[in-house]
Design a protein around this motif. Structure first.
Motif, PDB file in Angstrom:
ATOM      1  N   GLY A   1       0.822  -1.211   0.000  1.00  0.00           N
ATOM      2  CA  GLY A   1       0.000   0.000   0.000  1.00  0.00           C
ATOM      3  C   GLY A   1       0.851   1.253   0.000  1.00  0.00           C
ATOM      4  N   ALA A   2       1.958   1.228   0.765  1.00  0.00           N
ATOM      5  CA  ALA A   2       2.850   2.390   0.806  1.00  0.00           C
ATOM      6  C   ALA A   2       3.490   2.629  -0.561  1.00  0.00           C
ATOM      7  CB  ALA A   2       3.933   2.183   1.866  1.00  0.00           C
ATOM      8  N   TRP A   3       3.892   1.537  -1.240  1.00  0.00           N
ATOM      9  CA  TRP A   3       4.474   1.689  -2.582  1.00  0.00           C
ATOM     10  C   TRP A   3       3.461   2.303  -3.549  1.00  0.00           C
ATOM     11  CZ3 TRP A   3       9.312   1.958  -2.949  1.00  0.00           C
ATOM     12  CH2 TRP A   3      10.179   1.098  -2.291  1.00  0.00           C
ATOM     13  N   ILE A   4       2.221   1.846  -3.448  1.00  0.00           N
ATOM     14  CA  ILE A   4       1.170   2.408  -4.314  1.00  0.00           C
ATOM     15  C   ILE A   4       1.031   3.912  -4.069  1.00  0.00           C
ATOM     16  CG2 ILE A   4      -1.334   2.457  -4.694  1.00  0.00           C
ATOM     17  CD1 ILE A   4      -1.329  -0.585  -4.265  1.00  0.00           C
ATOM     18  N   GLY A   5       1.078   4.312  -2.783  1.00  0.00           N
ATOM     19  CA  GLY A   5       0.980   5.723  -2.454  1.00  0.00           C
ATOM     20  C   GLY A   5       2.149   6.532  -3.000  1.00  0.00           C
ATOM     21  N   ILE A   6       3.372   5.983  -2.888  1.00  0.00           N
ATOM     22  CA  ILE A   6       4.564   6.679  -3.386  1.00  0.00           C
ATOM     23  C   ILE A   6       4.524   6.820  -4.900  1.00  0.00           C
ATOM     24  CG2 ILE A   6       7.072   6.492  -3.660  1.00  0.00           C
ATOM     25  CD1 ILE A   6       7.131   5.194  -0.868  1.00  0.00           C
ATOM     26  N   LEU A   7       4.203   5.710  -5.584  1.00  0.00           N
ATOM     27  CA  LEU A   7       4.132   5.759  -7.051  1.00  0.00           C
ATOM     28  C   LEU A   7       3.044   6.724  -7.521  1.00  0.00           C
ATOM     29  CD1 LEU A   7       4.544   1.940  -7.857  1.00  0.00           C
ATOM     30  CD2 LEU A   7       6.235   3.755  -8.211  1.00  0.00           C
ATOM     31  N   GLY A   8       1.922   6.720  -6.793  1.00  0.00           N
ATOM     32  CA  GLY A   8       0.821   7.605  -7.168  1.00  0.00           C
ATOM     33  C   GLY A   8       1.118   9.070  -6.912  1.00  0.00           C
ATOM     34  N   ALA A   9       2.086   9.357  -6.039  1.00  0.00           N
ATOM     35  CA  ALA A   9       2.403  10.753  -5.702  1.00  0.00           C
ATOM     36  C   ALA A   9       3.412  11.375  -6.664  1.00  0.00           C
ATOM     37  CB  ALA A   9       2.948  10.827  -4.277  1.00  0.00           C
ATOM     38  N   ILE A  10       4.104  10.558  -7.462  1.00  0.00           N
ATOM     39  CA  ILE A  10       5.166  11.091  -8.326  1.00  0.00           C
ATOM     40  C   ILE A  10       4.623  12.094  -9.335  1.00  0.00           C
ATOM     41  CG2 ILE A  10       6.833  10.488 -10.112  1.00  0.00           C
ATOM     42  CD1 ILE A  10       7.330   7.866  -8.614  1.00  0.00           C
ATOM     43  N   VAL A  11       3.573  11.704 -10.062  1.00  0.00           N
ATOM     44  CA  VAL A  11       3.014  12.595 -11.085  1.00  0.00           C
ATOM     45  C   VAL A  11       2.456  13.877 -10.473  1.00  0.00           C
ATOM     46  CG1 VAL A  11       1.219  12.834 -12.849  1.00  0.00           C
ATOM     47  CG2 VAL A  11       2.580  10.744 -12.734  1.00  0.00           C
ATOM     48  N   PRO A  12       1.666  13.824  -9.374  1.00  0.00           N
ATOM     49  CA  PRO A  12       1.192  15.079  -8.763  1.00  0.00           C
ATOM     50  C   PRO A  12       2.328  16.005  -8.329  1.00  0.00           C
ATOM     51  CG  PRO A  12      -0.077  13.238  -7.924  1.00  0.00           C
ATOM     52  CD  PRO A  12       1.028  12.655  -8.742  1.00  0.00           C
ATOM     53  N   VAL A  13       3.417  15.432  -7.810  1.00  0.00           N
ATOM     54  CA  VAL A  13       4.555  16.260  -7.388  1.00  0.00           C
ATOM     55  C   VAL A  13       5.155  16.987  -8.586  1.00  0.00           C
ATOM     56  CG1 VAL A  13       6.955  16.135  -6.588  1.00  0.00           C
ATOM     57  CG2 VAL A  13       5.147  14.969  -5.305  1.00  0.00           C
TER      58      VAL A  13
END
Length: 294
Positions: free
Chosen positions: A221-233
Motif C-alpha cells: 500500500g505504501a508503494w502504491i501511495g509513493i508511485l501515485g504521488a510522483i506525477v502530482p509532485v
C-alpha cells in the motif's frame, strides 16, 4: 530483523508486479486524487494569502467636501491623525486622483481635466491594524467637511467571504477525495488478499504472527501511495512555477502576491508524498483487518 524487513520489501514489490492492472488502477486512483488535492491546497493557501494582502492594503478614503478651504483641510488632517488606531494620513488632490485613474483606465479620462474633474480631494488613512479599519471609517465619516468615508466596504467584505468559502469547501473537497482514494485502494488490496487467502491461512496455521503477515501488504500500500504521488509532485512543481510567473507580475501592481514557490512547493510536495503513503498504508490496514481476526 533487518533480513525479515527486506524480505517483506521484496515480497511487496513482487506483489505489485504480480497484480499488474490492479496495481495500475490503484496508482491511478492515488495520482488523480493527489493531483486534485494538491491543486485544492495551492488554491486554498493562495486565497488565504491574497485575502490577507487585501486586508492589509485596505485603507480608509476620506472624501473632502467640494469648496472646503485649505485651512479647513489642514484642520481635518489634524483631526484624522488624532483618531484612535490611525497609523498614517496622506493627502491626494482631485488632480492626483484623476491622474491615477488615467493611468489605470486610459486617456479617455482626459476629458475630465480642469474644471470638468468630477473627483474629490481625499485623505487616505491607514490603520495600525486591519481590524480597526471599519471603526476609523465610521469615525472619519462624522467629521466636519467630510463628504463620505469609505474603505471598500461591501467589496472588501465580499472578498473575505469568498476567501473563507474557498478555504472551507476546498478542505472539504480534499478530505472527500482522500476518503475516496482510501476506499479504492483498500478494495484493490482486498482483491489481492482474496487471491492469496489460502496462503495467508497456511501462514497462520504454521504460527506466523499477524504482524509478519500484514507487513508485505502494508508496504504494498505504501508503494502504491509513493508511485501515485510522483506525477502530482511533478505537476505541482512545474504547474505552480508557470502560474506564478504568469499571474504574479499582474498582482504585484496592486501590492498583492502569490506564495513564493521555493519553500511552499517543497512543503506541499512533501505533504502530497506523505498523504500518498498514508492513503496506501491505511487502505492496506483496513483491508487486512477482516482476514487477521482471531
Amino acid at each position: 530483523m533487518i533480513r525479515t524487513f527486506f524480505r517483506h520489501v521484496f515480497e511487496s514489490l513482487k506483489s505489485l508486479k504480480r497484480n499488474g492492472w490492479m496495481t495500475v488502477a490503484s496508482v491511478s486512483a492515488v495520482t488523480i486524487t493527489l493531483t486534485l488535492v494538491g491543486i485544492f491546497l495551492a488554491v486554498i493557501i493562495n486565497a488565504t494569502k491574497l485575502a490577507q494582502d487585501i486586508e492589509d492594503n485596505v485603507n480608509v478614503s476620506v472624501f473632502i467636501d467640494i469648496g472646503t478651504t485649505q485651512e479647513d483641510i489642514d484642520a481635518l488632517q489634524t483631526e484624522l491623525e488624532g483618531l484612535d488606531h490611525v497609523e498614517t494620513v496622506s493627502f491626494s488632490s482631485r488632480d492626483d486622483e484623476l491622474a491615477r485613474l488615467q493611468d489605470a483606465m486610459g486617456e479617455a479620462w482626459s476629458l475630465f481635466e480642469g474644471d470638468s474633474n468630477p473627483l474629490y480631494d481625499v485623505f487616505v488613512v491607514s490603520a495600525d491594524d486591519p481590524s480597526n479599519t471599519v471603526a476609523i471609517s465610521e469615525e472619519a465619516g462624522n467629521l466636519a467637511n467630510v463628504y463620505r468615508s469609505d474603505y471598500g466596504g461591501t467589496d472588501s467584505d465580499r472578498i473575505f467571504t469568498i476567501s473563507q468559502a474557498v478555504q472551507t469547501w476546498g478542505l472539504g473537497a480534499a478530505a472527500l477525495l482522500i476518503f475516496v482514494a482510501i476506499f479504492l485502494i483498500s478494495n484493490t488490496i482486498r482483491i489481492t488478499i482474496l487471491s492469496r487467502q489460502r496462503e495467508i491461512q497456511i501462514m497462520r496455521l504454521v504460527g506466523a504472527k499477524n504482524g509478519y503477515i500484514r507487513w508485505p501488504f502494508f508496504l504494498e500500500g505504501a508503494w502504491i501511495g509513493i508511485l501515485g504521488a510522483i506525477v502530482p509532485v511533478v505537476i505541482m512543481f512545474f504547474g505552480y512555477h508557470f502560474v506564478y510567473q504568469a499571474v504574479n507580475p499582474t498582482l504585484l501592481r496592486s501590492n498583492y502576491s502569490l506564495v513564493l514557490p521555493g519553500t511552499f512547493l517543497l512543503q506541499i510536495n512533501l505533504l502530497l508524498m506523505g498523504i500518498g503513503v498514508i492513503i496506501g498504508s491505511l487502505g492496506s490496514v483496513l483491508s487486512m483487518r477482516r482476514f487477521l481476526k482471531a
